[in-house]
Design an enzyme around this catalytic site. Structure first.
Site, PDB file in Angstrom:
ATOM      1  N   TYR A   1     -12.323 -11.077  42.325  1.00  0.00           N
ATOM      2  CA  TYR A   1     -11.368 -11.095  41.213  1.00  0.00           C
ATOM      3  C   TYR A   1     -10.068 -11.767  41.644  1.00  0.00           C
ATOM      4  O   TYR A   1      -9.523 -12.612  40.924  1.00  0.00           O
ATOM      5  CB  TYR A   1     -11.101  -9.672  40.745  1.00  0.00           C
ATOM      6  CG  TYR A   1     -10.188  -9.584  39.548  1.00  0.00           C
ATOM      7  CD1 TYR A   1     -10.660  -9.859  38.265  1.00  0.00           C
ATOM      8  CD2 TYR A   1      -8.847  -9.214  39.694  1.00  0.00           C
ATOM      9  CE1 TYR A   1      -9.821  -9.778  37.166  1.00  0.00           C
ATOM     10  CE2 TYR A   1      -8.004  -9.130  38.602  1.00  0.00           C
ATOM     11  CZ  TYR A   1      -8.495  -9.412  37.341  1.00  0.00           C
ATOM     12  OH  TYR A   1      -7.652  -9.344  36.243  1.00  0.00           O
TER      13      TYR A   1
ATOM     14  N   LYS B   1      -8.320 -15.261  40.152  1.00  0.00           N
ATOM     15  CA  LYS B   1      -6.971 -15.318  39.590  1.00  0.00           C
ATOM     16  C   LYS B   1      -6.062 -16.258  40.389  1.00  0.00           C
ATOM     17  O   LYS B   1      -5.129 -16.841  39.825  1.00  0.00           O
ATOM     18  CB  LYS B   1      -6.382 -13.911  39.491  1.00  0.00           C
ATOM     19  CG  LYS B   1      -7.117 -13.029  38.482  1.00  0.00           C
ATOM     20  CD  LYS B   1      -7.170 -13.661  37.091  1.00  0.00           C
ATOM     21  CE  LYS B   1      -7.840 -12.767  36.075  1.00  0.00           C
ATOM     22  NZ  LYS B   1      -7.856 -13.345  34.709  1.00  0.00           N
TER      23      LYS B   1
END
Length: 273
Positions: free
Chosen positions: A166, A170
């Site tokens: 994740y 990002k």
């Protein structure tokens, strides 16, 4: 892609002017649905897209000005579906005022224990999906001198333990946002990133890691939606990056003045290492 509410028309207001248009991905719930509601209240014609058909049907019954809502199924990693979604929203005039790349998933836990297909999918949806949305919508955004808002995360300040894939996705969104803002500014397109920490949405269902326990979940979807609509109204105010909430604001400010060793120490302790 299934569509509703006037898919091949040129939207106009009562005054005869073209209605402003927006696309929101990941719109069936959480930050996406809260943002759709705020855009509709602000007078936009909104395309709300997701892979959750039942969630989109529910959204239609909950938002104001639903006659200005277009809904459709969109896998953000599929270019042909992106083109259908864009066409459904902009109609004949070909102008898109706002693109909000919100769709995302999260895989939490020890990196080596998470199925790699799930981690690859995280990168595909969060990063590639955002890239593809920007790529597909470029001409329509340029025609409107529009605004792109990408959902980033405080996880892109320093890589987070138990959120490796994740965080990586990002960081990619952060880099894409900064690069495209430089590239597209001469065309009148503003590209912005929104930076929340943990938000109380379905994305965190079942997530129980050291950082969520230590930092808590302090934000609700409308906190992020409110920041997004503020950028939509004044895209040139506040720079490229926009933090949401005290925690993310504090973390980003600290990152501007702290050496990497100090940031690593903080994130190590937050992550329970």
């Amino acid at each position: 892609m299934s569509e509703h509410a006037g898919a091949n028309t040129t939207p106009t207001s009562r005054s005869g002017r073209r209605k402003r248009t927006a696309i929101v991905t990941g719109a069936a719930g959480g930050i996406g649905s809260a943002t759709v509601a705020r855009l509709l209240r602000a007078g936009f014609r909104v395309g709300a897209f997701d892979v959750d058909a039942s969630g989109l049907e529910r959204l239609r019954t909950e938002v104001p000005n639903a006659d200005q809502l277009i809904t459709g199924i969109l896998d953000v990693t599929d270019e042909s579906q992106w083109r259908e979604a864009l066409s459904a929203v902009v109609g004949e005039h070909g102008k898109l005022d706002v693109l909000i790349n919100n769709a995302g998933i999260l895989a939490a836990g020890a990196f080596e224990e998470i199925d790699f297909a799930r981690q690859r999918r995280t990168l595909e949806i969060n990063a590639t999906g955002t890239m593809l949305g920007c790529f597909t919508c470029h001409d329509a955004l340029a025609a409107a001198q529009g605004t792109v808002i990408n959902l980033c995360s405080a996880s892109a300040i320093y890589g987070q333990a138990d959120l490796a894939s994740y965080s990586a996705s990002k960081f990619a969104v952060r880099g894409l946002t900064e690069a495209l803002d430089l590239e597209w500014a001469p065309q009148g397109i503003a590209v912005r990133a929104v930076w929340p920490l943990y938000v109380g949405t379905g994305l965190l269902n079942g997530v129980d890691i050291a950082s969520t326990r230590g930092l808590g979940v302090k934000l609700v979807p409308d906190d992020v939606a409110r920041t997004i609509i503020g950028i939509v109204r004044r895209p040139q105010r506040g720079g490229v990056h926009h933090s949401v909430g005290f925690q993310a604001t504090w973390m980003r400010a600290l990152a501007q003045v702290s050496p990497d060793a100090f940031l690593r120490l903080i994130n190590r302790r937050v992550g329970g290492r």
